[in-house]
Design an enzyme around this catalytic site. Structure first.
Site, PDB file in Angstrom:
ATOM      1  N   GLY A  75      50.308  54.283  40.330  1.00 51.91           N
ATOM      2  CA  GLY A  75      50.673  53.140  39.480  1.00 51.91           C
ATOM      3  C   GLY A  75      50.081  51.839  39.974  1.00 51.91           C
TER       4      GLY A  75
ATOM      5  N   THR B  58      46.502  49.247  39.468  1.00 56.07           N
ATOM      6  CA  THR B  58      45.851  48.719  38.263  1.00 56.07           C
ATOM      7  C   THR B  58      45.321  49.867  37.407  1.00 56.07           C
ATOM      8  OG1 THR B  58      45.255  46.769  39.516  1.00 56.07           O
ATOM      9  CG2 THR B  58      44.065  47.119  37.466  1.00 56.07           C
ATOM     10  N   ALA B  59      44.720  50.867  38.058  1.00 51.99           N
ATOM     11  CA  ALA B  59      44.139  51.976  37.298  1.00 51.99           C
ATOM     12  C   ALA B  59      45.220  52.744  36.547  1.00 51.99           C
ATOM     13  CB  ALA B  59      43.360  52.908  38.221  1.00 51.99           C
TER      14      ALA B  59
ATOM     15  N   ILE C  28      37.466  46.995  37.776  1.00 51.19           N
ATOM     16  CA  ILE C  28      38.423  47.033  36.661  1.00 51.19           C
ATOM     17  C   ILE C  28      37.667  47.385  35.374  1.00 51.19           C
ATOM     18  CG2 ILE C  28      40.033  45.627  35.282  1.00 51.19           C
ATOM     19  CD1 ILE C  28      40.840  44.244  37.922  1.00 51.19           C
TER      20      ILE C  28
ATOM     21  N   LYS D  39      37.665  32.483  34.124  1.00 55.40           N
ATOM     22  CA  LYS D  39      36.505  32.689  35.002  1.00 55.40           C
ATOM     23  C   LYS D  39      35.248  32.667  34.141  1.00 55.40           C
ATOM     24  CE  LYS D  39      34.213  36.280  37.672  1.00 55.40           C
ATOM     25  NZ  LYS D  39      34.256  37.593  38.305  1.00 55.40           N
TER      26      LYS D  39
ATOM     27  N   GLU E 172      30.427  41.936  42.106  1.00 52.22           N
ATOM     28  CA  GLU E 172      30.267  41.526  40.708  1.00 52.22           C
ATOM     29  C   GLU E 172      31.515  41.884  39.888  1.00 52.22           C
ATOM     30  OE1 GLU E 172      28.105  39.754  39.049  1.00 52.22           O
ATOM     31  OE2 GLU E 172      26.439  39.508  40.432  1.00 52.22           O
TER      32      GLU E 172
ATOM     33  N   GLU F 125      41.245  41.149  41.728  1.00 51.89           N
ATOM     34  CA  GLU F 125      41.812  40.062  40.931  1.00 51.89           C
ATOM     35  C   GLU F 125      40.775  39.282  40.138  1.00 51.89           C
ATOM     36  OE1 GLU F 125      44.538  38.150  43.819  1.00 51.89           O
ATOM     37  OE2 GLU F 125      45.926  39.678  43.094  1.00 51.89           O
ATOM     38  N   ALA F 126      39.495  39.650  40.276  1.00 49.67           N
ATOM     39  CA  ALA F 126      38.458  38.972  39.489  1.00 49.67           C
ATOM     40  C   ALA F 126      37.933  39.959  38.459  1.00 49.67           C
ATOM     41  CB  ALA F 126      37.328  38.513  40.399  1.00 49.67           C
TER      42      ALA F 126
END
Ligand code: FAD
Length: 497
Positions: free
Chosen positions: A14, A16-17, A341, A79, A337, A50-51
């Site tokens: 559980g 982000t993915a 995500i 961003k 880069e 987080e980016a």
């Protein structure tokens, strides 16, 4: 392989993915699938990531996530790109911004016009022809009509997982807390049958999504799918992460600052800043990395520095039998880069497009794996470019990067641009012409020639054309509000107002 209908989906993990998968599957197919997600609070998540890049907007649009709500819930900021400092050489900086630069002609990209303009003393810096880049430098941001500005977000990863959990549960996904202690497989077929938790509960499923992070509990530890190592090209294998209080206004771009043995990130959120140092453990030990990062950050430290070890590379098959790995379990490229995500989201969309409701077919698996491989290898090349093309020779780390062999696919792109100024985007490639050109110029490659179309223009016409791009950008940027003020007004999180 059995061709039984797929109804029960079990997502292991559980982070982000895991929660992005749960959100995507439950929104699209929640009515016909039984979706369970197992996560362990005791194990926790990787806690970084987080980016993002603009493709996340597409994911949110498909899920019908409201931007203001999402941004307030995750303390997000806007961003517009990534500032690369000290990469080409110490004290030399450039920005890789989203969006486009200038206007292309059907025969030749804008860079050719700029190259000639530069030669004739008529052109400014390449960045003067990109709105997002100029807005970054001015620390300004606003939404513009007709998608007139390209952007992504900086977000708090743990708040994002919480936000997606609520979203997924709203579409019927079920969360189960517990530690997976055994992955049970069918002795004959090798298919995964169930996950046994420390509480004794057993969760059966038809299709398993491995989102257990670097460990790859299902795809790696259980199914033994090999991992292809890319450390011959990507020498960094460690990171230390540290959160600090915000000092000053949030910038609308990620900072990537090269150092003697890697680079450092700075990601400004509404309520804090995410910092990290990525490094090669052959050239810098953990203790020195921690000290180095602590000496560089601004603002009070909010967390203890946390060291994370990784291996750049990918699983040779990301979908294997009835297990699909998404997220860190499927492979890893350093966050230079901000592409991880994005790769999670691509995995989800691909799985949805190929969803095996009538049973898993090898042709689907092969297609999925082949598409995944092509996408990640393209991103890999783009990341290697930043290390390979540099004038830095000040440390063994940078000399090692300059001297390394690179993949033929990347060698070709570099040669093509250097010799002809040309760049082409292949099908399904994430990074388009604008990205390659900004980074190649930024890292110090200057093409040897421009396209003959440009020579049809006299100096006056060329200047008019170039200024016709540059001046309206200047004007627009001046009218944009400051990014910090815009965020506060548009999506300020409760404790910010
Ligand atoms: C240093 C660093 C910086 C990064 N920065 C960026 C970035 O800026 N942008 C970007 O796009 N990506 C970034 N990434 C990648 C990004 O962090 C990940 O892609 C993202 O967080 C997804 O992680 P995950 O969910 O796959 O794994 P994790 O967050 O590790 O989650 C794994 C989950 O599995 C669970 N789990 C594991 N074992 C068990 C078990 N036995 N039983 C039950 N549950 C279990 C855990 O509890 C957890 O919930 C970065 C990665 C690193 C390492």
């Amino acid at each position: 392989m059995e061709h039984k209908a797929i109804k029960r989906i079990v997502i292991a993990g559980g982070g982000t993915a895991g929660w992005m998968v749960a959100a995507g599957l439950s929104k699209a197919l929640g009515k016909v699938l039984d979706i369970k997600l197992v996560e362990s609070d005791e194990i926790g998540t990787v806690g970084v990531g987080e980016a993002t890049i603009p493709t996340l907007l597409t994911f949110h649009r498909l899920l019908e996530i409201k931007e203001q709500e999402f941004m307030a819930a995750t303390q997000a900021t806007f961003k517009l790109g990534i500032g690369f400092e000290n990469w080409r050489d110490v004290n030399e900086n450039y920005i890789h911004a989203f969006g486009t630069t200038g206007k292309d002609h059907w025969t030749a990209g804008f860079q050719h016009f700029w190259l000639k303009g530069r030669e004739r003393g008529l052109a400014g810096d390449y960045g003067e022809y990109c709105l997002e880049l100029q807005a970054s430098l001015a620390h300004r941001f606003a939404h513009l009509p007709r998608d007139g500005i390209h952007y992504a977000f900086h977000l708090d990863a743990s708040l994002y997982a919480k936000f997606l959990r609520k979203f997924s549960e709203g579409f019927g996904a079920q969360r189960i807390e517990g530690k997976i202690v055994e992955v049970k497989t069918d002795a004959e077929s090798g298919d995964i049958r169930s996950l046994r938790l420390d509480s004794g509960i057993e969760i059966e499923g038809d299709l398993f999504i491995d989102c257990t992070g670097f460990r790859g509990l299902l795809i790696g530890e259980t199914q033994k799918v090999e991992y292809e190592d890319w450390s011959q090209w990507l020498h960094c294998d460690s990171a230390v992460a540290l959160q600090t209080e915000s000092v000053g206004d949030a910038l609308p771009y990620t900072r990537s600052i090269a150092h003697e043995a890697g680079w450092r990130w700075r990601i400004p959120l509404q309520h804090r800043v995410g910092n990290g140092l990525v490094y090669s453990s052959r050239h810098m030990d953990d203790e020195r990395a921690i000290g180095f990062l602590q000496a560089q950050v601004q603002g009070k430290e909010l967390t203890k520095p946390r060291v994370i070890k990784f291996q750049p590379g990918q699983r040779i098959r990301t979908w294997n039998r009835n297990c699909v790995s998404i997220g860190l379990s499927s492979g890893f490229l350093e966050p230079l880069e901000s592409t991880s995500i994005h790769l999670i989201q691509r995995g989800i969309l691909r799985l949805l497009q190929m969803f095996p409701s009538m049973g898993i077919r090898q042709s689907d698996i092969d297609e999925y794996n082949q598409q995944n491989k092509a996408e990640i290898e393209h991103i890999r090349d783009f990341i290697i470019l930043h290390y390979k093309v540099t004038n830095r020779q000040d440390t063994p780390f940078w000399r090692g990067c300059r001297d390394m062999e690179i993949p033929d696919s990347l060698r070709h792109r570099i040669d093509l641009f250097r010799e002809t100024g040309r760049v082409f985007r292949g099908p399904n490639e994430l990074f388009g012409e604008n990205s390659w050109i900004q980074v190649m110029l930024g890292q110090g490659i200057m093409p040897e020639q421009h396209h003959p179309t440009v020579d049809l223009m006299g100096d006056e016409e060329l200047l008019r054309f170039l200024d016709g791009v540059r001046l309206p950008i200047q004007k627009t940027v001046k009218q944009l509000p400051m990014h910090q003020a815009y965020v506060e007004k548009y999506c300020g999180a409760p404790d910010m107002r």
